[in-house]
Scaffold this motif. Structure first.
Motif: not given
Ligand code: SF4
Lengths: 81, 405
Positions: A10-16, A32, A54, A59
């Motif tokens: 996880c690199q913190g994209h926060a797409r989830c 996450v 993601c 995930l």
């Molecule tokens: S989408 Fe969620 S799990 Fe994937 S990198 Fe971003 S924060 Fe992490």
């Protein structure tokens, strides 16, 4: 449905989280939270969308454990069949 | 140039005739579509060597597939992010932080800065962002039936949000945009001059906030601690410069490309206007279609990558626009489908250096589009004008005159 969280990827994209804030929780830095996630049936569509968005593939939907749960749930209940 | 543009270890058959700076469609072009012009590389191999693919004319390996770009950008042990892009314009060698630090030092600063731009924090900034968008668009609507999106909206919007974040006054907006323009797009004289001006400004700001703390970004930086100590002057400078440079023109460029797309596609424009809840998803597709940066890494050791002999010190390019048009990653990548769901686009990069400002950038784009579509009627490119778009290190759009008369 069961989702495996590969926390190290996880690199913190926060797409989830953007797709399903009730299912995927972030820490204060925006990454996450660790720990796999069990998803209620009514949330499965949303959750699988989140998994597919993601960018790091952090995930993963775990089909095998779903298969493990289902037969038990599908046992005929008393009175049925 | 004294350098041999193709190093001896590069096999001649791996040299490709493509550059983000010089290929067709990359120089400023009226009605240009530089992102689409990069898609031609997918007909070729997964990796090739491009002899001139940086501002200073250096060559890079070019990675054409999204999954390989992910591999490179996730592998900080093999590919360093330290290039001293800014410092080198001054003949110096210090990192912009955290972008040009590698793990583990990178993680220390990333943890310091992440909370300042986390999704939670951005949610708190949202009302101010919206208020700014509304004020600008209302004044555009009141003053006529045509405007230059870049001058009148995209730049003032994006830059003022970020000035507010830094705690800087709005009235210097045009000065700052001018500096950024010279730095990112200027010639050999303007670039170092702009770099020196920005550096002096950041140093001065840091000194002021040390003396008289206020509630802003720079005060936070000069008071912050990492590993139980205060930051050094060079670290403060490295962070200040990065935040200044990164915030100035990327979001504005993205908004420009997005509104240019909508101006040319009335049906899509109408769809988003009548169903604004689709804008969040559509913004992701627009980020996929119109990303703006080429990410470059430096090989830390000799590596054979998909048959290419990458040698220590070689530049490796992961152009986000190339990854985003990879058909192995995206179905019909050249079709812009505002309803696209599977969208692991690379606009903000991959790996530990994933754009720190991505959450704010996203919200600015979404809010900008929401308020624009809610407040202005159907718009198109003004007859007789043609937006000039260009490639390079940061893709952009010079002017976008739209009309709703
Ligand atoms: S989408 Fe969620 S799990 Fe994937 S990198 Fe971003 S924060 Fe992490």
């Amino acid at each position: 449905m069961h989702i495996v969280v590969h926390k190290a990827k996880c690199q913190g994209h926060a797409r989830c989280w953007a797709q399903a804030p009730n299912i995927f929780k972030l820490d204060d830095e925006g990454y996450v939270l660790p720990g796999d996630i069990n998803v209620a049936q009514e949330d499965e569509l949303l959750a699988s969308r989140a998994v597919r968005s993601c960018p790091e593939s952090a995930l993963e939907i775990d089909r095998t454990s779903a298969a493990r749960f289902e037969p038990a749930e599908m046992q005929p209940r008393a009175g049925e069949a | 140039m004294a350098l041999n543009p193709v190093p001896d270890h590069v096999p001649p058959e791996m040299v490709g005739d493509f550059s983000l700076f010089t290929s067709p469609g990359m120089l400023p072009t009226p009605d240009g579509d530089p992102q689409a012009a990069t898609a031609c590389v997918h007909a070729g191999p997964p990796i090739f060597y491009s002899p001139f693919n940086t501002r200073d004319g250096r060559g890079t390996w070019v990675i054409t597939r999204a999954t390989d770009q992910r591999r490179v950008l996730q592998d900080a042990d093999s590919f360093s992010s330290h290039r001293s892009i800014f410092a080198s314009a001054l003949g110096e060698n210090w990192p912009m932080i955290p972008l040009e630090l590698d793990p583990p030092a990178h993680g220390v600063f990333r943890s310091l800065l992440n909370p300042l731009l986390s999704p939670k924090r951005v949610t708190a900034l949202e009302p101010a962002v919206r208020e700014r968008a509304i004020a600008l668009i209302d004044s555009i609507a009141a003053s006529g039936t045509s405007c230059d999106v870049m001058q009148d909206f995209a730049f003032p919007f994006a830059v003022s949000i970020f000035l507010r974040l830094l705690g800087l006054p709005d009235h210097r907006l045009h000065t700052f945009v001018g500096w950024a323009n010279d730095l990112l797009h200027g010639d050999d004289v303007k670039r170092p001059a702009a770099a020196r001006t920005i550096l002096a400004f950041i140093d001065e700001l840091a000194a002021m906030r040390r003396e008289e703390p206020v509630d802003d970004f720079m005060t936070f930086i000069v008071q912050a601690q990492v590993e139980g100590r205060r930051l050094t002057d060079e670290e403060v400078r490295g962070i200040g410069v990065l935040v200044f440079v990164a915030g100035l023109d990327t979001v504005a460029a993205a908004i420009g490309f997005d509104l240019a797309f909508l101006a040319r596609h009335p049906k899509e424009q109408e769809l988003l206007r009548s169903e604004p809840n689709r804008i969040v998803l559509a913004a992701e597709e627009l980020l996929r279609a119109y990303p703006t940066v080429q990410i470059i890494r430096v090989a830390r050791k000799d590596i054979d990558f998909e048959g290419a002999p990458i040698r220590k010190g070689d530049y490796v390019s992961c152009a986000t626009m190339i990854a985003n048009r990879d058909s192995a990653e995206f179905e019909c990548p050249d079709t812009i489908d505002l309803m696209r769901e599977d969208n692991r686009h690379a606009a903000f990069g991959y790996g530990p250096h994933r754009c720190l400002g991505s959450h704010l950038a996203r919200r600015e784009i979404v809010i900008g589009l929401e308020e624009w579509l809610a407040r202005l009627p159907a718009f198109r490119i003004k007859e007789g004008t043609a937006p000039i778009a260009y490639g390079g290190h940061v893709f952009g759009i010079e002017n976008l005159i739209v009309d709703w008369s």
